[in-house]
Design a protein around this motif. Structure first.
Motif, PDB file in Angstrom:
ATOM      1  N   SER B  20      49.842  53.364  50.517  1.00 27.74           N
ATOM      2  CA  SER B  20      48.935  52.420  49.860  1.00 27.74           C
ATOM      3  C   SER B  20      47.660  52.246  50.663  1.00 27.74           C
ATOM      4  O   SER B  20      47.683  52.263  51.893  1.00 27.74           O
ATOM      5  N   LEU B  21      46.561  52.067  49.940  1.00 26.83           N
ATOM      6  CA  LEU B  21      45.268  51.740  50.536  1.00 26.83           C
ATOM      7  C   LEU B  21      44.954  50.288  50.202  1.00 26.83           C
ATOM      8  O   LEU B  21      45.302  49.807  49.120  1.00 26.83           O
ATOM      9  N   ASN B  22      44.283  49.607  51.137  1.00 25.79           N
ATOM     10  CA  ASN B  22      44.012  48.189  50.955  1.00 25.79           C
ATOM     11  C   ASN B  22      42.523  47.908  50.812  1.00 25.79           C
ATOM     12  O   ASN B  22      41.693  48.525  51.478  1.00 25.79           O
ATOM     13  N   CYS B  23      42.186  46.970  49.946  1.00 23.92           N
ATOM     14  CA  CYS B  23      40.814  46.485  49.795  1.00 23.92           C
ATOM     15  C   CYS B  23      40.884  44.958  49.835  1.00 23.92           C
ATOM     16  O   CYS B  23      41.498  44.352  48.957  1.00 23.92           O
ATOM     17  N   SER B  24      40.282  44.357  50.850  1.00 20.96           N
ATOM     18  CA  SER B  24      40.264  42.901  50.971  1.00 20.96           C
ATOM     19  C   SER B  24      38.865  42.379  50.699  1.00 20.96           C
ATOM     20  O   SER B  24      37.884  43.002  51.117  1.00 20.96           O
ATOM     21  N   TYR B  25      38.775  41.235  50.034  1.00 20.37           N
ATOM     22  CA  TYR B  25      37.449  40.726  49.673  1.00 20.37           C
ATOM     23  C   TYR B  25      37.384  39.209  49.856  1.00 20.37           C
ATOM     24  O   TYR B  25      38.380  38.508  49.719  1.00 20.37           O
ATOM     25  N   THR B  26      36.201  38.754  50.200  1.00 19.08           N
ATOM     26  CA  THR B  26      35.927  37.320  50.244  1.00 19.08           C
ATOM     27  C   THR B  26      34.771  37.079  49.288  1.00 19.08           C
ATOM     28  O   THR B  26      33.609  37.294  49.609  1.00 19.08           O
ATOM     29  N   VAL B  27      35.128  36.689  48.094  1.00 17.73           N
ATOM     30  CA  VAL B  27      34.170  36.484  47.010  1.00 17.73           C
ATOM     31  C   VAL B  27      34.686  35.331  46.169  1.00 17.73           C
ATOM     32  O   VAL B  27      35.877  35.255  45.896  1.00 17.73           O
ATOM     33  N   SER B  28      33.808  34.448  45.764  1.00 19.20           N
ATOM     34  CA  SER B  28      34.218  33.419  44.815  1.00 19.20           C
ATOM     35  C   SER B  28      33.690  33.815  43.452  1.00 19.20           C
ATOM     36  O   SER B  28      32.608  34.393  43.332  1.00 19.20           O
ATOM     37  N   GLY B  29      34.449  33.531  42.455  1.00 21.39           N
ATOM     38  CA  GLY B  29      34.016  33.869  41.103  1.00 21.39           C
ATOM     39  C   GLY B  29      34.052  35.356  40.813  1.00 21.39           C
ATOM     40  O   GLY B  29      33.156  35.900  40.186  1.00 21.39           O
ATOM     41  N   LEU B  30      35.130  36.012  41.257  1.00 19.02           N
ATOM     42  CA  LEU B  30      35.255  37.448  41.026  1.00 19.02           C
ATOM     43  C   LEU B  30      35.284  37.737  39.535  1.00 19.02           C
ATOM     44  O   LEU B  30      36.045  37.149  38.787  1.00 19.02           O
ATOM     45  N   ARG B  31      34.444  38.674  39.120  1.00 18.70           N
ATOM     46  CA  ARG B  31      34.428  39.099  37.729  1.00 18.70           C
ATOM     47  C   ARG B  31      35.199  40.400  37.522  1.00 18.70           C
ATOM     48  O   ARG B  31      35.673  40.678  36.438  1.00 18.70           O
ATOM     49  N   GLY B  32      35.270  41.204  38.559  1.00 15.55           N
ATOM     50  CA  GLY B  32      35.990  42.462  38.436  1.00 15.55           C
ATOM     51  C   GLY B  32      36.052  43.173  39.775  1.00 15.55           C
ATOM     52  O   GLY B  32      35.160  43.034  40.599  1.00 15.55           O
ATOM     53  N   LEU B  33      37.148  43.907  39.989  1.00 15.28           N
ATOM     54  CA  LEU B  33      37.271  44.738  41.169  1.00 15.28           C
ATOM     55  C   LEU B  33      37.423  46.172  40.679  1.00 15.28           C
ATOM     56  O   LEU B  33      38.254  46.445  39.812  1.00 15.28           O
ATOM     57  N   PHE B  34      36.612  47.045  41.216  1.00 16.45           N
ATOM     58  CA  PHE B  34      36.537  48.415  40.742  1.00 16.45           C
ATOM     59  C   PHE B  34      36.999  49.370  41.837  1.00 16.45           C
ATOM     60  O   PHE B  34      36.657  49.187  43.007  1.00 16.45           O
ATOM     61  N   TRP B  35      37.734  50.395  41.452  1.00 14.89           N
ATOM     62  CA  TRP B  35      38.102  51.472  42.371  1.00 14.89           C
ATOM     63  C   TRP B  35      37.388  52.756  41.938  1.00 14.89           C
ATOM     64  O   TRP B  35      37.339  53.084  40.744  1.00 14.89           O
ATOM     65  N   TYR B  36      36.871  53.460  42.945  1.00 17.91           N
ATOM     66  CA  TYR B  36      36.190  54.731  42.719  1.00 17.91           C
ATOM     67  C   TYR B  36      36.760  55.777  43.663  1.00 17.91           C
ATOM     68  O   TYR B  36      37.199  55.465  44.772  1.00 17.91           O
ATOM     69  N   ARG B  37      36.681  57.023  43.235  1.00 14.45           N
ATOM     70  CA  ARG B  37      37.043  58.161  44.081  1.00 14.45           C
ATOM     71  C   ARG B  37      35.771  58.951  44.348  1.00 14.45           C
ATOM     72  O   ARG B  37      34.972  59.195  43.436  1.00 14.45           O
ATOM     73  N   GLN B  38      35.559  59.355  45.603  1.00 16.77           N
ATOM     74  CA  GLN B  38      34.380  60.143  45.938  1.00 16.77           C
ATOM     75  C   GLN B  38      34.792  61.406  46.683  1.00 16.77           C
ATOM     76  O   GLN B  38      35.368  61.331  47.763  1.00 16.77           O
ATOM     77  N   ASP B  39      34.471  62.552  46.095  1.00 18.51           N
ATOM     78  CA  ASP B  39      34.697  63.838  46.736  1.00 18.51           C
ATOM     79  C   ASP B  39      33.468  64.215  47.555  1.00 18.51           C
ATOM     80  O   ASP B  39      32.349  63.775  47.239  1.00 18.51           O
ATOM     81  N   PRO B  40      33.642  65.033  48.593  1.00 23.60           N
ATOM     82  CA  PRO B  40      32.494  65.416  49.435  1.00 23.60           C
ATOM     83  C   PRO B  40      31.373  66.036  48.613  1.00 23.60           C
ATOM     84  O   PRO B  40      31.608  66.899  47.769  1.00 23.60           O
ATOM     85  N   GLY B  41      30.159  65.550  48.827  1.00 19.37           N
ATOM     86  CA  GLY B  41      28.999  66.095  48.132  1.00 19.37           C
ATOM     87  C   GLY B  41      28.861  65.632  46.700  1.00 19.37           C
ATOM     88  O   GLY B  41      27.994  66.118  45.969  1.00 19.37           O
ATOM     89  N   LYS B  42      29.700  64.699  46.288  1.00 16.42           N
ATOM     90  CA  LYS B  42      29.646  64.195  44.905  1.00 16.42           C
ATOM     91  C   LYS B  42      29.414  62.689  44.898  1.00 16.42           C
ATOM     92  O   LYS B  42      29.607  62.000  45.899  1.00 16.42           O
ATOM     93  N   GLY B  43      29.014  62.180  43.735  1.00 14.73           N
ATOM     94  CA  GLY B  43      28.910  60.744  43.580  1.00 14.73           C
ATOM     95  C   GLY B  43      30.272  60.133  43.291  1.00 14.73           C
ATOM     96  O   GLY B  43      31.197  60.831  42.881  1.00 14.73           O
TER      97      GLY B  43
END
Lengths: 116, 109
Positions: B20-43
């Motif tokens: 598992s990979l972890n993403c921790s955040y300190t934000v109030s009023g979260l509207r959405g949490l997004f996950w992205y994958r990035q390959d080398p040399g790509k967006g």
């Protein structure tokens, strides 16, 4: 559907020179973003356009960076003069409607800028 | 100030070794949490959006979950083609996306 197009893919310039990047978003996407991604870091927003108006440019170094989105479609980002610390990948992204929180970003493959 | 951190910074797995990979955040009023994958040399490529605590999304070998303070990206029986950097980003009402630094995943055959 065609993705976000960016050019050039690579650019090497000397410090104090100028450079421009071009972006064509996904057709129909109202919101366009420019991000800077330094190696090993996540993307950092430079500027956001909604159609052809600027929504957020609070993190754009306005003394050297400028951007425009004419006719609400294509966009260009310019750096003049460039500094060594501007070496990074410049990513363009678009979304259907950035005012909606459920509108994910779609990224181009970026322009890798090296300033020597 | 909104903050997004990700751990570990880098992860090496053998093919088939789940983790598992972890993403921790300190934000109030979260509207959405997004996950992205990035390959080398790509967006970054969009994977998931999560909106509320308890929500889960799945795609092939990936499953994303969300709590009030963090999100996990579970990778079940990974393959070498899952090797990439995984980025999370939070979106708050009236604010722009804030990205974490990413986790570099390497899956060895």
């Amino acid at each position: 559907e065609a993705g976000v197009a960016q050019s050039p893919r690579y650019k090497i310039i000397e410090k104090r020179q100028s450079v421009a990047f071009w972006c064509n978003p996904i057709s129909g996407h109202a919101t366009l973003y420019w991000y800077q991604q330094i190696l090993g870091q996540g993307p950092k927003l430079l500027i956001q356009f909604q159609n052809n108006g600027v929504v957020d440019d609070s993190q754009l170094p306005k003394d050297r960076f400028s951007a425009e989105r004419l006719k609400g479609v294509d966009s260009t980002l310019k750096i003049q003069p460039a500094k060594l610390e501007d070496s990074a990948v410049y990513l363009c992204a678009s979304s259907l409607d950035g005012t909606r929180y459920n509108s994910p970003l779609h990224f181009g493959n970026g322009t890798r800028l090296t300033v020597t | 100030e909104d903050q997004v951190t990700q751990s570990p910074e880098a992860l090496r797995l053998q093919e088939g070794e789940s983790s598992s990979l972890n993403c921790s955040y300190t934000v109030s009023g979260l509207r959405g949490l997004f996950w992205y994958r990035q390959d080398p040399g790509k967006g970054p490529e969009f994977l998931f959006t999560l909106y509320s605590a308890g929500e889960e999304k799945e795609k092939e070998r990936l499953k994303a979950t969300l709590t009030k303070k963090e999100s996990f990206l579970h990778i079940t029986a990974p393959k070498p083609e899952d090797s990439a950097t995984y980025l999370c980003a939070v979106h708050r009402k009236g604010q722009n996306f804030v990205f974490g630094p990413g986790t570099r995943l390497s899956v060895l055959p």
